[in-house]
Design a protein around this motif. Structure first.
Motif, PDB file in Angstrom:
ATOM      1  N   VAL A 116       0.797  -1.223   0.000  1.00 33.77           N
ATOM      2  CA  VAL A 116       0.000   0.000   0.000  1.00 33.77           C
ATOM      3  C   VAL A 116       0.833   1.280   0.000  1.00 33.77           C
ATOM      4  N   VAL A 117       2.140   1.164   0.210  1.00 31.55           N
ATOM      5  CA  VAL A 117       2.965   2.357   0.411  1.00 31.55           C
ATOM      6  C   VAL A 117       2.945   3.299  -0.787  1.00 31.55           C
ATOM      7  N   GLU A 118       2.810   2.768  -1.984  1.00 32.20           N
ATOM      8  CA  GLU A 118       2.817   3.659  -3.151  1.00 32.20           C
ATOM      9  C   GLU A 118       1.610   4.578  -3.170  1.00 32.20           C
ATOM     10  N   GLY A 119       0.561   4.229  -2.442  1.00 28.37           N
ATOM     11  CA  GLY A 119      -0.619   5.075  -2.385  1.00 28.37           C
ATOM     12  C   GLY A 119      -0.645   6.006  -1.190  1.00 28.37           C
ATOM     13  N   LEU A 120       0.368   5.924  -0.329  1.00 28.57           N
ATOM     14  CA  LEU A 120       0.406   6.761   0.867  1.00 28.57           C
ATOM     15  C   LEU A 120       1.251   8.004   0.642  1.00 28.57           C
ATOM     16  N   ASN A 121       0.909   9.054   1.356  1.00 30.88           N
ATOM     17  CA  ASN A 121       1.725  10.267   1.367  1.00 30.88           C
ATOM     18  C   ASN A 121       2.756  10.082   2.479  1.00 30.88           C
ATOM     19  N   LEU A 122       4.001   9.804   2.114  1.00 28.90           N
ATOM     20  CA  LEU A 122       5.041   9.510   3.091  1.00 28.90           C
ATOM     21  C   LEU A 122       5.452  10.732   3.895  1.00 28.90           C
ATOM     22  N   ASP A 123       4.998  11.915   3.509  1.00 30.42           N
ATOM     23  CA  ASP A 123       5.285  13.135   4.251  1.00 30.42           C
ATOM     24  C   ASP A 123       4.117  13.543   5.158  1.00 30.42           C
ATOM     25  N   SER A 124       3.079  12.733   5.200  1.00 32.94           N
ATOM     26  CA  SER A 124       1.887  13.102   5.968  1.00 32.94           C
ATOM     27  C   SER A 124       2.109  12.907   7.463  1.00 32.94           C
ATOM     28  N   PRO A 125       1.381  13.656   8.273  1.00 32.15           N
ATOM     29  CA  PRO A 125       1.441  13.448   9.727  1.00 32.15           C
ATOM     30  C   PRO A 125       1.055  12.020  10.113  1.00 32.15           C
ATOM     31  N   MET A 126       0.094  11.425   9.394  1.00 36.95           N
ATOM     32  CA  MET A 126      -0.323  10.061   9.684  1.00 36.95           C
ATOM     33  C   MET A 126       0.847   9.099   9.525  1.00 36.95           C
ATOM     34  N   PHE A 127       1.594   9.228   8.439  1.00 40.58           N
ATOM     35  CA  PHE A 127       2.708   8.315   8.203  1.00 40.58           C
ATOM     36  C   PHE A 127       3.781   8.517   9.272  1.00 40.58           C
ATOM     37  N   GLY A 128       4.092   9.765   9.588  1.00 40.90           N
ATOM     38  CA  GLY A 128       5.071  10.041  10.640  1.00 40.90           C
ATOM     39  C   GLY A 128       4.631   9.488  11.981  1.00 40.90           C
ATOM     40  N   ALA A 129       3.344   9.607  12.291  1.00 42.60           N
ATOM     41  CA  ALA A 129       2.819   9.079  13.543  1.00 42.60           C
ATOM     42  C   ALA A 129       2.920   7.554  13.587  1.00 42.60           C
ATOM     43  N   CYS A 130       2.715   6.925  12.452  1.00 42.69           N
ATOM     44  CA  CYS A 130       2.830   5.467  12.396  1.00 42.69           C
ATOM     45  C   CYS A 130       4.272   5.016  12.645  1.00 42.69           C
ATOM     46  N   ILE A 131       5.221   5.701  12.053  1.00 43.38           N
ATOM     47  CA  ILE A 131       6.633   5.370  12.287  1.00 43.38           C
ATOM     48  C   ILE A 131       6.966   5.559  13.765  1.00 43.38           C
ATOM     49  N   ALA A 132       6.462   6.639  14.361  1.00 42.04           N
ATOM     50  CA  ALA A 132       6.700   6.888  15.785  1.00 42.04           C
ATOM     51  C   ALA A 132       6.092   5.784  16.642  1.00 42.04           C
ATOM     52  N   LEU A 133       4.897   5.313  16.296  1.00 40.08           N
ATOM     53  CA  LEU A 133       4.259   4.235  17.038  1.00 40.08           C
ATOM     54  C   LEU A 133       5.072   2.944  16.917  1.00 40.08           C
ATOM     55  N   ILE A 134       5.602   2.679  15.750  1.00 42.55           N
ATOM     56  CA  ILE A 134       6.456   1.498  15.577  1.00 42.55           C
ATOM     57  C   ILE A 134       7.672   1.602  16.495  1.00 42.55           C
ATOM     58  N   HIS A 135       8.272   2.776  16.558  1.00 37.36           N
ATOM     59  CA  HIS A 135       9.413   2.973  17.458  1.00 37.36           C
ATOM     60  C   HIS A 135       9.003   2.762  18.915  1.00 37.36           C
ATOM     61  N   ARG A 136       7.869   3.336  19.323  1.00 37.56           N
ATOM     62  CA  ARG A 136       7.421   3.186  20.716  1.00 37.56           C
ATOM     63  C   ARG A 136       7.133   1.727  21.055  1.00 37.56           C
ATOM     64  N   ALA A 137       6.706   0.953  20.074  1.00 42.72           N
ATOM     65  CA  ALA A 137       6.422  -0.463  20.311  1.00 42.72           C
ATOM     66  C   ALA A 137       7.695  -1.299  20.317  1.00 42.72           C
ATOM     67  N   GLY A 138       8.597  -1.038  19.383  1.00 44.39           N
ATOM     68  CA  GLY A 138       9.769  -1.898  19.222  1.00 44.39           C
ATOM     69  C   GLY A 138      10.966  -1.552  20.070  1.00 44.39           C
ATOM     70  N   GLU A 139      11.174  -0.269  20.346  1.00 51.94           N
ATOM     71  CA  GLU A 139      12.357   0.127  21.120  1.00 51.94           C
ATOM     72  C   GLU A 139      12.430  -0.557  22.484  1.00 51.94           C
ATOM     73  N   PRO A 140      11.326  -0.608  23.246  1.00 51.68           N
ATOM     74  CA  PRO A 140      11.423  -1.276  24.549  1.00 51.68           C
ATOM     75  C   PRO A 140      11.767  -2.767  24.437  1.00 51.68           C
ATOM     76  N   LEU A 141      11.304  -3.417  23.383  1.00 51.71           N
ATOM     77  CA  LEU A 141      11.641  -4.825  23.192  1.00 51.71           C
ATOM     78  C   LEU A 141      13.134  -4.991  22.915  1.00 51.71           C
TER      79      LEU A 141
END
Length: 193
Positions: A116-141
């Protein structure tokens, strides 16, 4: 709190789901069907096929997702939220086992993202928030595995995220080959001894 690289704050990541149970079931069915159609046919997969697979009419699809972009974003956010939930569920396991299980889930997520990435705006706040959520989930592990002496201390989570994205974006002959390559990557993260 981790933020996506290059951002100063973390926007909220969430898909607003309907309150009524029957409407929520249709909404979830549409996301699941869209995930499958987009994975198989790319971001231009048929919206009519998505509605058919979800067992709803095209009008129901458009009431929930007025644009293709809204549907793509909902699928993407749903995957990220699921990945974060898995991280929470694994926290009581052995730190290395939790990290390895989560990274395997991450490969599955990244494979869907690839569709789906080709249809997403990679500069959008939503995409940035998703990357941040991935970091918050994975960093503690990762940090727990490092604290337990089971993961290399010279590896940061962004390194791991990029490694997993690289694996997920590769064209493997089959799932067994993907699993072998992921195993080699995990061996590279794990402390030796």
């Amino acid at each position: 709190m981790a933020t996506a690289p290059g951002t100063s704050e973390t926007p909220r990541v969430a898909v607003t789901r309907p309150q009524r149970a029957s409407s929520r079931q249709k909404f979830e069915a549409l996301i699941a069907a869209a995930r499958d159609v987009f994975a198989g046919d790319g971001v231009n997969g048929s919206l009519e096929e998505i509605a058919r697979r979800a067992g709803v009419g095209i009008g129901t699809l458009y009431r929930n997702f007025p644009t293709r972009q809204a549907l793509l974003e909902a699928v993407y956010v749903d995957e990220v939220e699921a990945l974060a939930r898995v991280a929470d569920e694994l926290r009581d396991l052995d730190p290395w086992e939790a990290l390895a299980i989560w990274l395997r889930q991450f490969v599955g997520y990244a494979t869907t993202k690839r569709a789906v990435v080709e249809g997403l705006n990679l500069d959008s706040p939503m995409f940035g928030a998703c990357i941040a959520l991935i970091h918050r989930a994975g960093e503690p592990l990762l940090e727990a595995a490092q604290d337990a002496g089971k993961a290399r201390n010279d590896v940061g989570f962004e390194d791991v995220r990029l490694l997993i994205n690289g694996i997920a974006s590769s064209n493997f002959a089959d799932d067994a080959q993907r699993e072998r390559v992921l195993g080699m990557a995990l061996d590279g993260i794990k402390t030796q001894g």
